[in-house]
Write an enzyme that holds these catalytic residues in place. Sequence first.
Site, PDB file in Angstrom:
ATOM      1  N   THR A  23       0.870  -1.169   0.000  1.00 29.20           N
ATOM      2  CA  THR A  23       0.000   0.000   0.000  1.00 29.20           C
ATOM      3  C   THR A  23       0.909   1.221   0.000  1.00 29.20           C
ATOM      4  O   THR A  23       1.581   1.522   0.994  1.00 29.20           O
ATOM      5  CB  THR A  23      -0.925   0.014   1.223  1.00 29.20           C
ATOM      6  OG1 THR A  23      -1.809  -1.108   1.154  1.00 29.20           O
ATOM      7  CG2 THR A  23      -1.762   1.297   1.259  1.00 29.20           C
ATOM      8  N   LYS A  46      -7.333   1.686  -3.249  1.00 29.57           N
ATOM      9  CA  LYS A  46      -7.019   1.331  -1.859  1.00 29.57           C
ATOM     10  C   LYS A  46      -7.197   2.529  -0.934  1.00 29.57           C
ATOM     11  O   LYS A  46      -7.626   2.393   0.215  1.00 29.57           O
ATOM     12  CB  LYS A  46      -5.586   0.800  -1.773  1.00 29.57           C
ATOM     13  CG  LYS A  46      -5.145   0.397  -0.357  1.00 29.57           C
ATOM     14  CD  LYS A  46      -5.988  -0.735   0.218  1.00 29.57           C
ATOM     15  CE  LYS A  46      -5.585  -1.076   1.649  1.00 29.57           C
ATOM     16  NZ  LYS A  46      -4.295  -1.781   1.744  1.00 29.57           N
ATOM     17  N   LYS A  71      -0.054   5.563   8.380  1.00 26.19           N
ATOM     18  CA  LYS A  71       0.739   5.668   7.149  1.00 26.19           C
ATOM     19  C   LYS A  71      -0.183   5.750   5.950  1.00 26.19           C
ATOM     20  O   LYS A  71      -0.009   6.599   5.061  1.00 26.19           O
ATOM     21  CB  LYS A  71       1.672   4.461   7.040  1.00 26.19           C
ATOM     22  CG  LYS A  71       2.596   4.460   5.825  1.00 26.19           C
ATOM     23  CD  LYS A  71       2.019   3.716   4.623  1.00 26.19           C
ATOM     24  CE  LYS A  71       2.027   2.217   4.849  1.00 26.19           C
ATOM     25  NZ  LYS A  71       1.599   1.459   3.635  1.00 26.19           N
TER      26      LYS A  71
END
Length: 294
Positions: free
Chosen positions: A98, A173, A241
């Site tokens: 990711t 995502k 993050k």
Amino acid sequence: MTTKVAFIGLGVMGFPMAGYLSRAGYQVRVYNRTASRASEWLEKYQGDAFATPAEAARGAEFVFACVGNDEDLRQVTIGPDGAFAGMDQGSLFVDHTTASANVARELADAAAAKGIGFLDAPVSGGQAGAENGALTIMVGGDNDAYQRAKPLLDCYARAVNLLGPVGSGQLCKMVNQICIAGIVQGLSEGLHFARAAGLDAEQVVEVISKGAAQSWQMENRYKTMLAGKYDHGFAVDWMRKDLGIVLDEAKRNGALLPVTALVDQFYSEVQALGGSRWDTSSLFARLTNIRDFS
């Protein structure tokens, strides 16, 4: 099966994903920054471990990666010891990290210069999804490359979809993480309110989970939330993050994300409580720390 594949990054996600490829009969070559983790993988699965990403990638038709962030991804792809240095022309790199859409486009360009295909393919489903071979994979890239990779992705996924050109998987995502952040905060507030109102929170969930309030987070996390157990699942550090990537992208595309920004702030407070490695459902801990109705 003679197809050689490489898998770079054997964390909580990559370890079982690489394992599914091995069990499917592919010749799997692995690399992990901590060599003991690769040794642990070899105790459980058939394959070979290598000292650098370039060595693992040499001769592989497909190279997969699942590492921590943009910089980790650059380190394992470009440079003299990076995977791209070992990959043959016509081979395909599939990134499950990711990361940002920008780094996906950057690395796709670097791969193309070497005659290598590239797909950005972040996953959703967490550690349990990886271990059970039931991940959702969001893919960006060329359709021909996608069709080549899909049989391998199907080894550990329940759903695989091509969203558009390189970067589209990462953007999808980001949408996923935006939605999860809002849902977890809403569930936390709902459980908090139920306790404050003197209701049996478990009984409340049994009722409302049969209606429009139902969600994966509710079904899979409410019991552990009420028990104050957060030693599982997707860590707060990782979520922060991801939300940082989301908020940076929103600055570029002009999207307004007030709730996401607020939830990111709430997660920073969970970190201050010592919850950096707690599951993301620990937003509930932030509320119960303010006022405990247990």
